[in-house]
Design an enzyme around this catalytic site. Structure first.
Site, PDB file in Angstrom:
ATOM      1  N   TYR A 141       0.870  -1.366  -0.122  1.00  0.00           N
ATOM      2  CA  TYR A 141       0.011   0.075   0.002  1.00  0.00           C
ATOM      3  C   TYR A 141       0.980   1.342  -0.026  1.00  0.00           C
ATOM      4  O   TYR A 141       0.528   2.288  -0.173  1.00  0.00           O
ATOM      5  CB  TYR A 141      -0.972   0.109   1.259  1.00  0.00           C
ATOM      6  CG  TYR A 141      -1.995  -1.000   1.219  1.00  0.00           C
ATOM      7  CD1 TYR A 141      -2.243  -1.807   0.335  1.00  0.00           C
ATOM      8  CD2 TYR A 141      -2.760  -1.237   2.427  1.00  0.00           C
ATOM      9  CE1 TYR A 141      -2.980  -2.844   0.291  1.00  0.00           C
ATOM     10  CE2 TYR A 141      -3.699  -2.346   2.228  1.00  0.00           C
ATOM     11  CZ  TYR A 141      -4.018  -3.198   1.189  1.00  0.00           C
ATOM     12  OH  TYR A 141      -4.992  -3.974   1.111  1.00  0.00           O
ATOM     13  N   LYS A 190       3.759 -14.953   2.168  1.00  0.00           N
ATOM     14  CA  LYS A 190       3.360 -16.168   0.709  1.00  0.00           C
ATOM     15  C   LYS A 190       4.959 -15.948   0.494  1.00  0.00           C
ATOM     16  O   LYS A 190       5.525 -15.743  -0.771  1.00  0.00           O
ATOM     17  CB  LYS A 190       2.738 -14.889  -0.227  1.00  0.00           C
ATOM     18  CG  LYS A 190       2.383 -15.477  -1.499  1.00  0.00           C
ATOM     19  CD  LYS A 190       1.222 -16.719  -1.464  1.00  0.00           C
ATOM     20  CE  LYS A 190       1.267 -17.360  -2.655  1.00  0.00           C
ATOM     21  NZ  LYS A 190       0.394 -18.738  -2.505  1.00  0.00           N
ATOM     22  N   ASP A 223      -2.570 -18.051   1.719  1.00  0.00           N
ATOM     23  CA  ASP A 223      -3.821 -18.740   1.001  1.00  0.00           C
ATOM     24  C   ASP A 223      -4.290 -19.910   2.079  1.00  0.00           C
ATOM     25  O   ASP A 223      -5.567 -19.962   2.261  1.00  0.00           O
ATOM     26  CB  ASP A 223      -3.614 -19.185  -0.385  1.00  0.00           C
ATOM     27  CG  ASP A 223      -2.130 -19.731  -0.477  1.00  0.00           C
ATOM     28  OD1 ASP A 223      -1.356 -19.753   0.520  1.00  0.00           O
ATOM     29  OD2 ASP A 223      -1.933 -20.461  -1.454  1.00  0.00           O
ATOM     30  N   ASP A 247      -4.928  -6.619   5.961  1.00  0.00           N
ATOM     31  CA  ASP A 247      -6.040  -6.112   5.601  1.00  0.00           C
ATOM     32  C   ASP A 247      -7.204  -7.020   5.331  1.00  0.00           C
ATOM     33  O   ASP A 247      -8.362  -6.856   6.009  1.00  0.00           O
ATOM     34  CB  ASP A 247      -5.754  -5.266   4.668  1.00  0.00           C
ATOM     35  CG  ASP A 247      -6.976  -4.171   4.183  1.00  0.00           C
ATOM     36  OD1 ASP A 247      -8.046  -4.104   4.802  1.00  0.00           O
ATOM     37  OD2 ASP A 247      -6.856  -3.677   2.882  1.00  0.00           O
ATOM     38  N   ASP A 251     -10.337  -8.582   7.992  1.00  0.00           N
ATOM     39  CA  ASP A 251     -11.649  -8.529   7.731  1.00  0.00           C
ATOM     40  C   ASP A 251     -12.623 -10.003   7.713  1.00  0.00           C
ATOM     41  O   ASP A 251     -13.712  -9.962   8.131  1.00  0.00           O
ATOM     42  CB  ASP A 251     -11.966  -7.784   6.583  1.00  0.00           C
ATOM     43  CG  ASP A 251     -12.274  -6.248   6.520  1.00  0.00           C
ATOM     44  OD1 ASP A 251     -12.075  -5.692   7.618  1.00  0.00           O
ATOM     45  OD2 ASP A 251     -12.688  -5.606   5.710  1.00  0.00           O
TER      46      ASP A 251
END
Ligand code: NAD
Length: 357
Positions: A141, A190, A223, A247, A251
């Protein structure tokens, strides 16, 4: 203890829920013999209306000079025009950056009496107690991004960048939190694909091994984590991850207890005041009706007591009061599942009664 707190009620239901959290903090001060002074400042849409700036300089200065900041929520349809010069959310990004708030803490806890509010089966969510730490000021970001052209096609890129120091500080915070809980830390990355994640993994290993030998560390690919979170959420204690993965995963995790109105969060830096807020937005659809659930904001105030003021007993007392109110069956409309409900102020009153009991 003499403490200066800044309240940023913001927009929509913000002023209604922050008012209840303030009453709870005032009651804590009286009961435990502290002197809390409160200053209210503008942020978000209301600040744009008044000054043209979602984070006016005097608001930022007051936050920086305080011992802790409690935010309601910002935004709403009035300020949604994509062509507008500025937007309420700009204030959120600016305050995080200016106050150096690099860590976002989100405790995800299920309430035994509200398990049916979860979209998942009772046996999966019962007893869930996970603390997420999301890196907040780095990663994709904030990396270099741009647009261009390749072989006659439009192109865009965003880059994920972390340096060692950014990883060290969030992992330290996460491992410290794990030491005060179940001593288990899950780092999500990852690393099978991203160079950035391989650095994240190496640095995390080193910090935990050298500084927190009692903490059990596991690495999980993002994942796989997306699956584990809804199939076996009880297996996790403290989870640390980068900005974008955090993020998305936080959620996802916020759905476990089934209600946005119950979940607080804290954003912390290396020093200086932290910023505390509910995870939900300004709920414009119910603003001004006196029906919003204030419990997430009250629990955010408890986090402020714990993380910025180091008042653990006081924080626990507030959390216990909220649990007692929920256990007694009191519900605002969002969590009442069609049953009897009470309003925002009445819910605040119930927490005050439980705190006094
Ligand atoms: P929202 O979280 O405001 O609302 C989603 C739904 O949950 C709505 O039906 C709302 O009524 C309900 N809800 C949320 N909090 C509640 C509470 N405490 N009690 C009872 N019901 C509650 O999300 P949204 O509708 O997507 O966003 C509304 C505005 O809030 C937008 O402008 C958005 O940009 C902003 N927003 C701000 C923040 C923040 O300030 N940190 C976070 C998310 C969204």
């Amino acid at each position: 203890m003499d403490v200066k707190l800044v309240l940023l009620p913001g927009d929509g239901i913000g002023p209604e829920i922050v008012a209840e959290a303030r009453r709870v903090l005032e009651a804590v001060a009286t009961r435990f013999g502290h002197a809390f002074t409160f200053e209210e400042h503008l942020m978000g849409g209301c600040a744009i209306d008044a000054t043209g700036d979602p984070l006016p300089p005097e608001t930022l200065a007051a936050c920086q000079a305080s011992d802790g900041v409690l935010l309601g929520a910002v935004g709403g349809p009035k300020w949604d025009d994509p062509t507008a010069k500025t937007r309420p959310e700009k204030g959120l990004l600016a305050i995080r950056k200016e106050m150096g708030l690099f860590a976002n803490l989100r405790p995800i806890t299920s309430f035994p009496e509200m398990l049916d509010a979860s979209p998942l089966k009772r046996e999966i969510v019962e007893g869930v107690d996970v603390l997420f730490l999301r890196e907040l000021t780095g990663g994709i970001y904030f990396g270099e991004s741009g647009t261009g052209e390749r072989d006659g096609h439009e192109l865009a890129y965003s880059t994920m960048v972390y340096d060692e120091s950014e990883i060290v500080r969030i992992v330290r915070l996460a491992a410290t939190a794990a030491m005060g809980r179940g001593k288990k830390l899950t780092s999500v990355d990852k690393a099978n694909v991203l160079e950035c994640s391989r650095l994240w993994r190496r640095v995390t290993e080193k910090v935990v091994k050298e500084e927190f030998p009692e903490v059990t560390l596991e690495h999980v690919l993002v994942d796989a984590m997306a699956m584990h979170l809804i199939s076996r959420p009880k297996d996790f204690d403290v989870v640390v991850t980068g900005n974008m993965f955090g993020d998305i995963l936080t959620d996802e995790a916020s759905m476990l207890p089934g209600s946005l109105g119950m979940l607080p969060s804290a954003s912390l830096g290396s020093s200086g005041p932290g910023l505390y807020e509910p995870i939900h937005g300004s709920a414009p659809d119910i603003a001004g009706k006196g029906v919003a659930n204030p419990l997430a904001t009250i629990l955010a105030a408890a986090m402020l007591l714990r993380h910025s003021l180091h008042l653990e007993e006081e924080a626990t007392a507030v959390e216990a009061a909220v649990r007692a109110v929920v256990a007694a069956g009191h519900r605002t409309a969002d969590v009442a599942a069609g049953g009897a409900s009470i309003g925002t102020a009445e819910m605040g009153e119930k927490v005050l009664e439980a705190l006094a009991a």
